[in-house]
Write an enzyme that holds these catalytic residues in place. Sequence first.
Site, mmCIF file in Angstrom:
data_model
loop_
_atom_site.group_PDB
_atom_site.id
_atom_site.type_symbol
_atom_site.label_atom_id
_atom_site.label_comp_id
_atom_site.label_asym_id
_atom_site.label_seq_id
_atom_site.Cartn_x
_atom_site.Cartn_y
_atom_site.Cartn_z
ATOM 1 N N LYS A 1 64.102 38.215 23.706
ATOM 2 C CA LYS A 1 63.334 38.800 22.597
ATOM 3 C C LYS A 1 61.990 39.362 23.098
ATOM 4 C CE LYS A 1 66.392 38.153 19.377
ATOM 5 N NZ LYS A 1 67.113 39.306 18.835
ATOM 6 N N TYR B 1 67.083 33.029 25.217
ATOM 7 C CA TYR B 1 66.855 33.689 23.925
ATOM 8 C C TYR B 1 65.413 34.190 23.830
ATOM 9 C CZ TYR B 1 66.473 34.551 18.932
ATOM 10 O OH TYR B 1 66.248 35.152 17.714
HETATM 11 N N1 LIG Z 1 68.023 33.456 11.728
HETATM 12 C C1 LIG Z 1 66.891 33.264 12.396
HETATM 13 O O1 LIG Z 1 66.290 32.168 12.349
HETATM 14 C C2 LIG Z 1 66.280 34.391 13.195
HETATM 15 C C3 LIG Z 1 64.914 34.301 13.545
HETATM 16 C C4 LIG Z 1 64.341 35.323 14.287
HETATM 17 C C5 LIG Z 1 65.102 36.404 14.696
HETATM 18 N N2 LIG Z 1 66.437 36.464 14.350
HETATM 19 C C6 LIG Z 1 67.213 37.611 14.848
HETATM 20 O O2 LIG Z 1 67.735 38.330 13.739
HETATM 21 C C7 LIG Z 1 68.948 38.971 14.117
HETATM 22 C C8 LIG Z 1 70.005 38.703 13.070
HETATM 23 O O3 LIG Z 1 70.155 37.297 12.972
HETATM 24 P P1 LIG Z 1 70.780 36.585 11.675
HETATM 25 O O4 LIG Z 1 70.005 35.349 11.461
HETATM 26 O O5 LIG Z 1 70.949 37.551 10.575
HETATM 27 O O6 LIG Z 1 72.205 36.175 12.296
HETATM 28 P P2 LIG Z 1 73.625 35.917 11.609
HETATM 29 O O7 LIG Z 1 73.480 35.518 10.185
HETATM 30 O O8 LIG Z 1 74.322 35.007 12.558
HETATM 31 O O9 LIG Z 1 74.311 37.377 11.639
HETATM 32 C C9 LIG Z 1 74.544 37.979 12.857
HETATM 33 C C10 LIG Z 1 75.293 39.293 12.676
HETATM 34 O O10 LIG Z 1 75.565 39.797 13.990
HETATM 35 C C11 LIG Z 1 76.973 39.873 14.187
HETATM 36 N N3 LIG Z 1 77.317 39.489 15.545
HETATM 37 C C12 LIG Z 1 77.139 38.264 16.123
HETATM 38 N N4 LIG Z 1 77.628 38.271 17.376
HETATM 39 C C13 LIG Z 1 78.119 39.520 17.585
HETATM 40 C C14 LIG Z 1 78.761 40.133 18.680
HETATM 41 N N5 LIG Z 1 79.019 39.453 19.802
HETATM 42 N N6 LIG Z 1 79.133 41.432 18.578
HETATM 43 C C15 LIG Z 1 78.897 42.127 17.441
HETATM 44 N N7 LIG Z 1 78.294 41.591 16.363
HETATM 45 C C16 LIG Z 1 77.918 40.305 16.442
HETATM 46 C C17 LIG Z 1 77.566 38.886 13.168
HETATM 47 O O11 LIG Z 1 78.911 39.177 12.821
HETATM 48 P P3 LIG Z 1 80.168 38.460 13.592
HETATM 49 O O12 LIG Z 1 79.829 37.016 13.659
HETATM 50 O O13 LIG Z 1 81.363 38.814 12.808
HETATM 51 O O14 LIG Z 1 80.193 39.103 14.917
HETATM 52 C C18 LIG Z 1 76.638 39.112 11.987
HETATM 53 O O15 LIG Z 1 76.985 40.288 11.302
HETATM 54 C C19 LIG Z 1 69.289 38.454 15.525
HETATM 55 O O16 LIG Z 1 68.910 39.418 16.475
HETATM 56 C C20 LIG Z 1 68.427 37.205 15.666
HETATM 57 O O17 LIG Z 1 68.085 36.960 17.007
HETATM 58 C C21 LIG Z 1 67.034 35.494 13.610
#
Ligand SMILES: NC(=O)c1ccc[n+]([C@@H]2O[C@H](COP(=O)([O-])OP(=O)(O)OC[C@H]3O[C@@H](n4cnc5c(N)ncnc54)[C@H](OP(=O)(O)O)[C@@H]3O)[C@@H](O)[C@H]2O)c1
Length: 259
Positions: free
Chosen positions: A159, A155
């Site tokens: 990134k 991961y």
């Molecule tokens: N949350 C954190 O702590 C955090 C911190 C830093 C960076 N980020 C980054 O922010 C971004 C969004 O994260 P989030 O926290 O908003 O995540 P989240 O709440 O898990 O949402 C993820 C979104 O991506 C979709 N998704 C997941 N797997 C997928 C797949 N295989 N194909 C197509 N769509 C997919 C999900 O829908 P489905 O499940 O229906 O596919 C959902 O719409 C990511 O790139 C993550 O690395 C997150």
Amino acid sequence: MTDLNRYTLITGGSDGIGFELAKIYAKNKDNLIIIAKDEIKLKNAKSRLEDDYGVIVEIIQCDLSVDKGYKKIIEVVEEKNLIVDNLINNAGIGCFGFFHDLEEGLEEKIININITALTMLTKYFSKKMVERRHGGILNVASTAAFIGGPKMSIYYSSKAYVLSLTEAIHDELKDLGIRVSCLCPGPVRTSFQEKAGIKKSQRSKRYLMNASDIAKCAYREFSMGNTIIIPGYKNKLLILGNKLIPRALGRRIILKNNS
Ligand SMILES: NC(=O)c1ccc[n+]([C@@H]2O[C@H](COP(=O)([O-])OP(=O)(O)OC[C@H]3O[C@@H](n4cnc5c(N)ncnc54)[C@H](OP(=O)(O)O)[C@@H]3O)[C@@H](O)[C@H]2O)c1
């Protein structure tokens, strides 16, 4: 007034940070294309966004973690002749554990979604944007991009790739009328961490930010054309601290937090 054929495309726009970004773009009268795996969640997000903001929302169900999963997005956009003004590569997944112990195939899924899909969509849509001399690309990385992350190695390194690619393209496209930014959030209150198998201590839960605050900051700074967007002063300090301490010490702290 919305221009019927012009869209903001958000991968992972059905939940978490992506859905919060979708709400902001819809509020500003942009039509949307949102992408996710779960069709029911996508349909729910579409109805909410259309009912609340009166914009057109196209949904594309696809799994970006499989080989060439991103191709369906390009096919649908071409078939429907949709013009993408903003591309937001937000969908991403993580995983927790020692590299050598990772479940077979998981590293490939993460690379497919976090790296390959993001790269191929950026390539396809940036070419179109260059032809029109107009557009914007927001790639979502993480504060994890700035250092190696023991027990979350794939991961963190995925990134780092996103950050490096985005910085380079920012410089290539800035004089052609195309904004390119990299969003680097720290921990956010979404289902991401649970899905990645990350167990958070009570202390680290204090650092969680809300997805809506991340989206507001991202929208504002992306509109300004900032290269790297780090939401929250604690995360900015963390990145600064990272630069001041030896990298080996930074990694030891991460390993301790992940143990
Ligand atoms: N949350 C954190 O702590 C955090 C911190 C830093 C960076 N980020 C980054 O922010 C971004 C969004 O994260 P989030 O926290 O908003 O995540 P989240 O709440 O898990 O949402 C993820 C979104 O991506 C979709 N998704 C997941 N797997 C997928 C797949 N295989 N194909 C197509 N769509 C997919 C999900 O829908 P489905 O499940 O229906 O596919 C959902 O719409 C990511 O790139 C993550 O690395 C997150």
